[in-house]
Design a protein around this motif. Sequence first.
Motif, short mmCIF file in Angstrom:
data_model
loop_
_atom_site.label_atom_id
_atom_site.label_comp_id
_atom_site.label_asym_id
_atom_site.label_seq_id
_atom_site.Cartn_x
_atom_site.Cartn_y
_atom_site.Cartn_z
N SER A 71 36.70 44.06 44.89
CA SER A 71 35.69 44.64 43.99
C SER A 71 36.06 46.06 43.60
O SER A 71 36.05 46.43 42.42
N TYR A 76 36.92 42.36 39.71
CA TYR A 76 35.71 41.60 39.39
C TYR A 76 35.15 42.03 38.04
O TYR A 76 34.79 43.19 37.84
N ASP A 81 30.56 38.94 38.44
CA ASP A 81 29.28 39.57 38.73
C ASP A 81 28.14 38.56 38.57
O ASP A 81 27.24 38.47 39.41
N TYR A 84 28.03 36.10 41.50
CA TYR A 84 27.39 36.66 42.68
C TYR A 84 25.87 36.72 42.51
O TYR A 84 25.10 36.50 43.47
#
Length: 292
Positions: A71, A76, A81, A84
């Motif tokens: 990250s 990422y 994002d 997640y």
Amino acid sequence: MSSNTASSEDQYFVPAPSALPFALTVGLTLFVIGLIQVMEGGATMPPTLFLGIAISTVFIFWWFWKIIAESEGGLYGPKVDMTYRWAMGWFIFSEVMFFAAFFGALYYARALALPWLSGEGNNLSTNLFLWEGFEAAWPSNGPAELGGRFETIPAWDIPFVNTLILLTSGVTLTVAHHALKENHRLKCILAMWATVALGGIFLFFQVEEYLHAYQDLNLTLESGIYGATFFMLTGFHGVHVTLGTLMLLVITLRLMKGHFTADRHFGFEGVAWYWHFVDVVWLGLFVFVYVV
């Protein structure tokens, strides 16, 4: 898609193959086997339990360290994002269902099982021939009075204090979130440390409550249906507070290392979602376990 280049709007980072999931599975399997040995075999310190804990802890930290490195390394992008966010959302939903099942068990015991055993409705024969004289009064340790007589924890004692503590922790966490979005890092870190401290204080009082219940009130896991539902609900919530406090601690240490920015900080937000969920569950516990 590539695992060696920084992500962009149309790319999704795919990590290289890793043995970490398998290693963690081995550790968790050993932990469960050790736990079964404790619960079923009476063993107090089975090697498999401690080996499982050690392996799981090492590989959990290793795995999370790799994720943090990816990250912070800019790998990422927006699609990761969003992944997640969806994952955290579904995880919290599963936790909602987890506690809904236990609240359902509490409702069934209080509103359905006890009246049935006391002979209400068409179940008079149950009361006359099986549990003569049993009354549907809550709290109850059941018709057989398992565990003997006990007293309950007053709602406006430690439980009320813990309610204030958790509500305050939700406020300090929100202050920290707004400070991060406004790029006031010191204010954010201080508010986060306050939130971690409040989580620790909550757990301290929870332990004090359990000691008081066992030593002074004869309220234990063996106190029939009331003891089972009381410790099941408050105990699992305490586990969630413990995990949440550890998560908040990790986020705070990451903030001190300079991680997260005003516009990219879902690691922070995900933990905040979880902590607010824990707050809401406690409000339900306070009302339906302690007050009503």
